[in-house]
Motif scaffolding. Structure first.
Motif, PDB file in Angstrom:
ATOM      1  N   HIS A  79       9.401   7.022   5.634  1.00 24.52           N
ATOM      2  CA  HIS A  79       9.952   8.444   6.836  1.00 24.52           C
ATOM      3  C   HIS A  79      10.076   7.540   7.929  1.00 24.52           C
ATOM      4  O   HIS A  79      10.016   8.267   9.400  1.00 24.52           O
ATOM      5  N   ASN A  80       9.116   6.175   8.766  1.00 27.68           N
ATOM      6  CA  ASN A  80       9.688   6.320   9.502  1.00 27.68           C
ATOM      7  C   ASN A  80      10.957   5.309   9.942  1.00 27.68           C
ATOM      8  O   ASN A  80      11.230   5.028  11.038  1.00 27.68           O
ATOM      9  N   GLY A  81      11.084   4.317   8.987  1.00 27.39           N
ATOM     10  CA  GLY A  81      13.020   3.828   8.759  1.00 27.39           C
ATOM     11  C   GLY A  81      13.708   3.705   9.533  1.00 27.39           C
ATOM     12  O   GLY A  81      13.901   4.672   9.825  1.00 27.39           O
ATOM     13  N   ARG A  82      14.454   2.030   9.988  1.00 29.23           N
ATOM     14  CA  ARG A  82      15.911   2.918  10.802  1.00 29.23           C
ATOM     15  C   ARG A  82      17.062   3.398   9.788  1.00 29.23           C
ATOM     16  O   ARG A  82      17.530   4.513  10.474  1.00 29.23           O
ATOM     17  N   THR A  83      17.000   3.229   9.103  1.00 26.53           N
ATOM     18  CA  THR A  83      17.821   3.314   7.846  1.00 26.53           C
ATOM     19  C   THR A  83      18.251   4.333   6.786  1.00 26.53           C
ATOM     20  O   THR A  83      18.741   5.263   6.928  1.00 26.53           O
ATOM     21  N   HIS A  84      16.366   4.121   6.073  1.00 25.35           N
ATOM     22  CA  HIS A  84      16.581   5.245   5.159  1.00 25.35           C
ATOM     23  C   HIS A  84      16.756   6.122   5.348  1.00 25.35           C
ATOM     24  O   HIS A  84      16.665   6.731   4.569  1.00 25.35           O
ATOM     25  N   PRO A  85      15.552   6.753   6.267  1.00 30.73           N
ATOM     26  CA  PRO A  85      15.162   8.304   6.013  1.00 30.73           C
ATOM     27  C   PRO A  85      16.752   9.159   6.715  1.00 30.73           C
ATOM     28  O   PRO A  85      16.559  10.613   5.825  1.00 30.73           O
ATOM     29  N   PRO A  86      17.563   9.002   7.885  1.00 28.74           N
ATOM     30  CA  PRO A  86      18.269   9.202   7.543  1.00 28.74           C
ATOM     31  C   PRO A  86      19.124   9.712   7.160  1.00 28.74           C
ATOM     32  O   PRO A  86      20.379  10.867   6.491  1.00 28.74           O
ATOM     33  N   GLY A  87      19.484   8.215   6.359  1.00 25.08           N
ATOM     34  CA  GLY A  87      20.123   8.354   5.457  1.00 25.08           C
ATOM     35  C   GLY A  87      19.999   8.599   3.631  1.00 25.08           C
ATOM     36  O   GLY A  87      20.568   9.677   3.103  1.00 25.08           O
TER      37      GLY A  87
ATOM     38  N   SER B 294       0.549  -1.375   0.093  1.00 22.49           N
ATOM     39  CA  SER B 294      -0.610  -0.277   0.014  1.00 22.49           C
ATOM     40  C   SER B 294       1.095   0.760  -0.104  1.00 22.49           C
ATOM     41  O   SER B 294       1.770   1.448   0.037  1.00 22.49           O
ATOM     42  N   LEU B 295       0.059   2.207  -0.474  1.00 21.50           N
ATOM     43  CA  LEU B 295       1.041   3.713  -0.124  1.00 21.50           C
ATOM     44  C   LEU B 295       1.438   4.010   1.040  1.00 21.50           C
ATOM     45  O   LEU B 295       2.934   5.068   1.239  1.00 21.50           O
ATOM     46  N   GLU B 296       0.699   3.325   2.488  1.00 16.65           N
ATOM     47  CA  GLU B 296       1.130   3.995   3.871  1.00 16.65           C
ATOM     48  C   GLU B 296       2.077   2.986   4.165  1.00 16.65           C
ATOM     49  O   GLU B 296       2.881   3.283   4.898  1.00 16.65           O
ATOM     50  N   ASP B 297       2.653   1.559   3.420  1.00 13.71           N
ATOM     51  CA  ASP B 297       3.205   1.165   3.444  1.00 13.71           C
ATOM     52  C   ASP B 297       4.428   1.492   3.349  1.00 13.71           C
ATOM     53  O   ASP B 297       5.625   2.084   3.654  1.00 13.71           O
ATOM     54  N   LEU B 298       4.700   2.228   1.634  1.00 13.51           N
ATOM     55  CA  LEU B 298       5.634   2.306   1.514  1.00 13.51           C
ATOM     56  C   LEU B 298       6.011   3.655   2.285  1.00 13.51           C
ATOM     57  O   LEU B 298       7.663   4.254   2.410  1.00 13.51           O
ATOM     58  N   LYS B 299       5.388   4.948   2.653  1.00 18.83           N
ATOM     59  CA  LYS B 299       5.100   6.295   3.467  1.00 18.83           C
ATOM     60  C   LYS B 299       6.247   5.761   4.583  1.00 18.83           C
ATOM     61  O   LYS B 299       6.918   6.512   5.155  1.00 18.83           O
ATOM     62  N   ALA B 300       5.510   4.494   5.693  1.00 13.74           N
ATOM     63  CA  ALA B 300       6.069   3.979   7.400  1.00 13.74           C
ATOM     64  C   ALA B 300       7.920   3.960   6.831  1.00 13.74           C
ATOM     65  O   ALA B 300       8.154   4.314   7.264  1.00 13.74           O
ATOM     66  N   PHE B 301       7.827   2.853   5.828  1.00 18.64           N
ATOM     67  CA  PHE B 301       9.324   2.803   5.646  1.00 18.64           C
ATOM     68  C   PHE B 301      10.396   3.957   5.430  1.00 18.64           C
ATOM     69  O   PHE B 301      11.664   3.629   5.614  1.00 18.64           O
TER      70      PHE B 301
END
Length: 162
Positions: free
Chosen positions: A93-101, A84-91
């Motif tokens: 924006h809220n993931g451990r590595t992807h957002p800060p990187g 879902s789009l919600e899953d994409l956004k969660a990963f």
């Protein structure tokens, strides 16, 4: 029919594509952790990654170097299938590595060709290549958001199951 969200994104680093470029150093260091996080994320069904070179050819990360010095940097690309789009956004924006990187690298990306992110809905089980994603991105760049290729700013609702 059940649908999945497919997304393709690309980022072209500024400067030379070699290990003297800080973007390349950071990106290569982050990549294994981002892949591991993606593999563990329940809402991510499939992901593929590669480099689109200026001549239109594709390379994997394992054969990225040596990279021709006379070429501009490649488009570092990801194709992923989500529940879902919600899953994409969660990963994203809220993931451990992807957002800060990605926040760290955001200022080092050449955005001169326009949007680098496109999405579309596809029947469950449909398969796509990185080149398919590249073509959808070109469609978005030329025509704006449509049912065929849309942006995060103008998402299209998931088709109703028939």
């Amino acid at each position: 029919m059940d649908y999945r969200l497919v997304h393709f994104n690309c980022a072209r680093p500024m400067g030379k594509f070699d290990f003297s470029n800080e973007f390349v150093q950071v990106f290569v260091a982050l990549l294994p952790r981002i892949f591991k996080d993606g593999d563990a994320f329940e809402g991510l069904i499939h992901h593929d990654h590669g480099l689109r070179c200026p001549d239109g050819s594709w390379r994997g990360f394992t054969n990225a170097f040596p990279y021709p010095q006379e070429w501009r940097a490649p488009d570092i690309s990801t194709l992923a299938v989500w529940r879902s789009l919600e899953d994409l956004k969660a990963f994203s924006h809220n993931g451990r590595t992807h957002p800060p990187g990605m926040r760290r690298l955001a200022q080092e990306i050449d955005r001169s060709d326009g949007p680098g992110f496109v999405m579309w809905w596809a029947p469950k089980g449909a398969r796509f290549t990185l080149e398919d994603g590249w073509q959808r991105l070109q469609h978005l760049r030329q025509h704006g958001s449509t049912d065929y290729a849309f942006s995060l700013d103008q998402p299209v609702k998931c088709p109703v199951a028939a």
